[in-house]
Design an enzyme around this catalytic site. Sequence first.
Site, PDB file in Angstrom:
ATOM      1  N   GLY A  28      36.078  51.902 -76.943  1.00 27.33           N
ATOM      2  CA  GLY A  28      36.007  51.667 -75.501  1.00 27.33           C
ATOM      3  C   GLY A  28      36.659  50.378 -75.075  1.00 27.33           C
ATOM      4  N   ALA A  29      37.753  49.996 -75.741  1.00 29.54           N
ATOM      5  CA  ALA A  29      38.349  48.675 -75.508  1.00 29.54           C
ATOM      6  C   ALA A  29      39.424  48.664 -74.433  1.00 29.54           C
ATOM      7  CB  ALA A  29      38.938  48.139 -76.818  1.00 29.54           C
ATOM      8  N   SER A  30      39.541  49.736 -73.677  1.00 30.94           N
ATOM      9  CA  SER A  30      40.608  49.788 -72.678  1.00 30.94           C
ATOM     10  C   SER A  30      40.252  49.083 -71.375  1.00 30.94           C
ATOM     11  CB  SER A  30      40.992  51.244 -72.378  1.00 30.94           C
ATOM     12  OG  SER A  30      39.876  51.974 -71.894  1.00 30.94           O
ATOM     13  N   ARG A  31      38.991  48.692 -71.224  1.00 32.40           N
ATOM     14  CA  ARG A  31      38.589  47.982 -69.997  1.00 32.40           C
ATOM     15  C   ARG A  31      37.239  47.314 -70.215  1.00 32.40           C
ATOM     16  NH1 ARG A  31      38.261  53.663 -68.373  1.00 32.40           N
ATOM     17  NH2 ARG A  31      40.361  53.376 -67.571  1.00 32.40           N
ATOM     18  N   GLY A  32      36.822  46.531 -69.230  1.00 33.25           N
ATOM     19  CA  GLY A  32      35.477  45.958 -69.232  1.00 33.25           C
ATOM     20  C   GLY A  32      35.182  45.037 -70.393  1.00 33.25           C
ATOM     21  N   LYS A  79      39.491  56.353 -75.083  1.00 35.25           N
ATOM     22  CA  LYS A  79      40.028  57.611 -74.578  1.00 35.25           C
ATOM     23  C   LYS A  79      41.150  57.409 -73.565  1.00 35.25           C
ATOM     24  CE  LYS A  79      37.315  60.904 -73.348  1.00 35.25           C
ATOM     25  NZ  LYS A  79      36.226  61.616 -72.645  1.00 35.25           N
ATOM     26  N   ASP A  97      38.199  59.633 -79.167  1.00 39.83           N
ATOM     27  CA  ASP A  97      36.927  60.060 -78.599  1.00 39.83           C
ATOM     28  C   ASP A  97      35.884  59.857 -79.686  1.00 39.83           C
ATOM     29  OD1 ASP A  97      34.668  61.445 -77.693  1.00 39.83           O
ATOM     30  OD2 ASP A  97      35.838  63.020 -76.733  1.00 39.83           O
ATOM     31  N   TYR A 147      18.574  57.990 -71.204  1.00 35.40           N
ATOM     32  CA  TYR A 147      19.482  56.870 -71.447  1.00 35.40           C
ATOM     33  C   TYR A 147      18.829  55.841 -72.367  1.00 35.40           C
ATOM     34  CZ  TYR A 147      22.320  52.702 -70.589  1.00 35.40           C
ATOM     35  OH  TYR A 147      23.102  51.577 -70.752  1.00 35.40           O
ATOM     36  N   LYS A 200      20.240  54.349 -76.031  1.00 35.37           N
ATOM     37  CA  LYS A 200      20.516  52.931 -76.303  1.00 35.37           C
ATOM     38  C   LYS A 200      19.574  52.367 -77.371  1.00 35.37           C
ATOM     39  CE  LYS A 200      23.377  51.025 -74.560  1.00 35.37           C
ATOM     40  NZ  LYS A 200      24.837  50.978 -74.840  1.00 35.37           N
TER      41      LYS A 200
END
Length: 287
Positions: free
Chosen positions: A24-28, A49, A81, A175, A179
Amino acid sequence: MSEEFVTLTENTGALKDKTIFITGASRGIGRAIALKCAADGANIVIAAKSAEPHPKLPGTIFSVAQEVESAGGKALALQVDVRDEQRVQEAMAQAADKFGGIDAVINNAGAINLSNVESTPPKRYDLMQDINSRAVYLTAHLAIPYLKKSDSAHILSLCPPLNLQPKWLGPFAPYALSKFGMTILSLGLAEELREAGVAVNTLWPRTLVATAAIEFAVGSREMFEQSRRPAIMADAAYEVLITKEAALSGCQLIDEELLVERGVKDFTDYAHNPDNAGDLTKDLFLD
């Protein structure tokens, strides 16, 4: 354009030539961790993704790869993914082939839906379990053979300290389960891998962090006024990764507490709006 990333703690060079696999390193927060480690000379595997631009969510694996290179690191952009076992396995092998191994895995990819059991569709429930808790198992399972060859191996998962008070379970148990499942797996992995010298930790923000999850899944962009920037999690993650001899392994860490221990005294500039730094909202699962 993605938000400018400015690190607020010093880099030590301890991660130079280390290979960090970040989901998930494409943002945030994932992007922020990638750029912080890149500035230290690390090799960054951007496993996410997002290969095509999104109209509402800036950042792709390729744009972050360019930022990583500009920051001083080496990049490998891989469309992944985390639910896909074969693809994760292939990505690990590609990373190891390119950089000679894997030194750290950061489980940052996440799915969030703050609804109770009655209101959560099965597909959404399965998505959260797969992207959150199952991904910690899967990335660890596939990365352990590589990590055991590293002299400074880490698994870091972005999940909260265990807090089973009913007020955190009743409103959004699906959720919370996903977590806390990440946390339980991490605690187990810390024991399983202790003799192998692989450090395993969880990390969670003291306050809300200004990300797309806050804007679109939790509330609105107005909540950024009560949030800190992703830089605080990046700086805290960096401190975990440079900790030697697995000294923190098994600890459930909070970003602010760890940074205080490492000498940070002023958190004003971490706030999305520094003028509002004294009026921030605590994150979920923290009392």
